[in-house]
Design a protein around this motif. Structure first.
Motif, mmCIF file in Angstrom:
data_model
loop_
_atom_site.group_PDB
_atom_site.id
_atom_site.type_symbol
_atom_site.label_atom_id
_atom_site.label_comp_id
_atom_site.label_asym_id
_atom_site.label_seq_id
_atom_site.Cartn_x
_atom_site.Cartn_y
_atom_site.Cartn_z
ATOM 1 N N THR A 187 18.957 49.456 34.435
ATOM 2 C CA THR A 187 18.002 48.637 33.781
ATOM 3 C C THR A 187 18.425 47.243 33.656
ATOM 4 O O THR A 187 19.512 47.062 33.466
ATOM 5 N N CYS A 241 14.455 49.285 23.438
ATOM 6 C CA CYS A 241 14.001 49.307 22.052
ATOM 7 C C CYS A 241 12.601 49.775 22.242
ATOM 8 O O CYS A 241 11.517 49.695 23.214
ATOM 9 N N ASN A 242 12.275 50.969 21.415
ATOM 10 C CA ASN A 242 10.944 51.704 21.297
ATOM 11 C C ASN A 242 10.505 52.193 22.572
ATOM 12 O O ASN A 242 9.016 52.238 22.706
ATOM 13 N N LYS A 243 11.236 52.520 23.541
ATOM 14 C CA LYS A 243 10.687 53.138 24.859
ATOM 15 C C LYS A 243 11.182 54.845 24.938
ATOM 16 O O LYS A 243 12.234 54.937 24.028
ATOM 17 N N THR A 244 10.523 55.441 25.385
ATOM 18 C CA THR A 244 10.818 56.764 25.255
ATOM 19 C C THR A 244 12.028 57.225 26.139
ATOM 20 O O THR A 244 11.954 56.625 27.307
ATOM 21 N N THR A 253 16.814 53.507 27.179
ATOM 22 C CA THR A 253 16.639 52.366 28.108
ATOM 23 C C THR A 253 16.360 51.092 27.448
ATOM 24 O O THR A 253 16.433 49.977 27.904
ATOM 25 N N CYS A 287 15.754 43.098 23.959
ATOM 26 C CA CYS A 287 15.605 43.847 22.764
ATOM 27 C C CYS A 287 16.129 42.645 21.634
ATOM 28 O O CYS A 287 17.118 42.116 21.921
#
Length: 127
Positions: free
Chosen positions: A116, A57-60, A55, A121
């Motif tokens: 989303t 940047c840098n998200k699980t 979903t 980002c």
């Protein structure tokens, strides 16, 4: 893969043959179809194939659904939204897990996924 499954009803008469032609509407949703094989190129039956959506940047990644491979190692997941990033996780006993981000294009209709609305980002993250 495009097309939409349609349903129709019809009544048959006595001693009648029906020659039917079905026209499917255009559908821009996508599917992921694949085969899981081992190091000897043999199909892997009953492997778990998890679908996750990436979903931002840098998200699980968010788990969406899963399926199992058939006896030929094949699986099918969908329908998927266009212009979304997906990841597959594949598990089977001692099989190595492989992470793969996928881009799906085109869409009209419902699909598996997370909506989303904010993609702030930086460009480096979106590569």
């Amino acid at each position: 893969m495009s097309g939409r499954i349609s349903v129709c009803s019809l009544n048959t008469g006595e001693n009648e043959q029906i020659d039917a032609v079905f026209r499917l509407c255009k559908d821009k949703r996508c599917v992921i179809y694949g085969t899981v094989i081992d190091e000897f190129n043999a199909p892997v039956a009953d492997a778990v194939v998890k679908l996750l959506q990436v979903t931002g940047c840098n998200k699980t990644p968010i788990p969406l659904t899963h399926t199992f491979t058939d006896r030929y190692g094949q699986f099918l997941l969908g329908p998927l939204c266009p212009n979304k990033k997906y990841m597959l996780k594949i598990y089977k006993d001692n099989i190595t897990i492989r992470y793969e981000q996928l881009n799906a294009n085109s869409y009209e209709g419902k699909c598996i996924g997370v909506s989303t609305s904010n993609n702030n980002c930086n460009t480096e993250c979106n590569k």
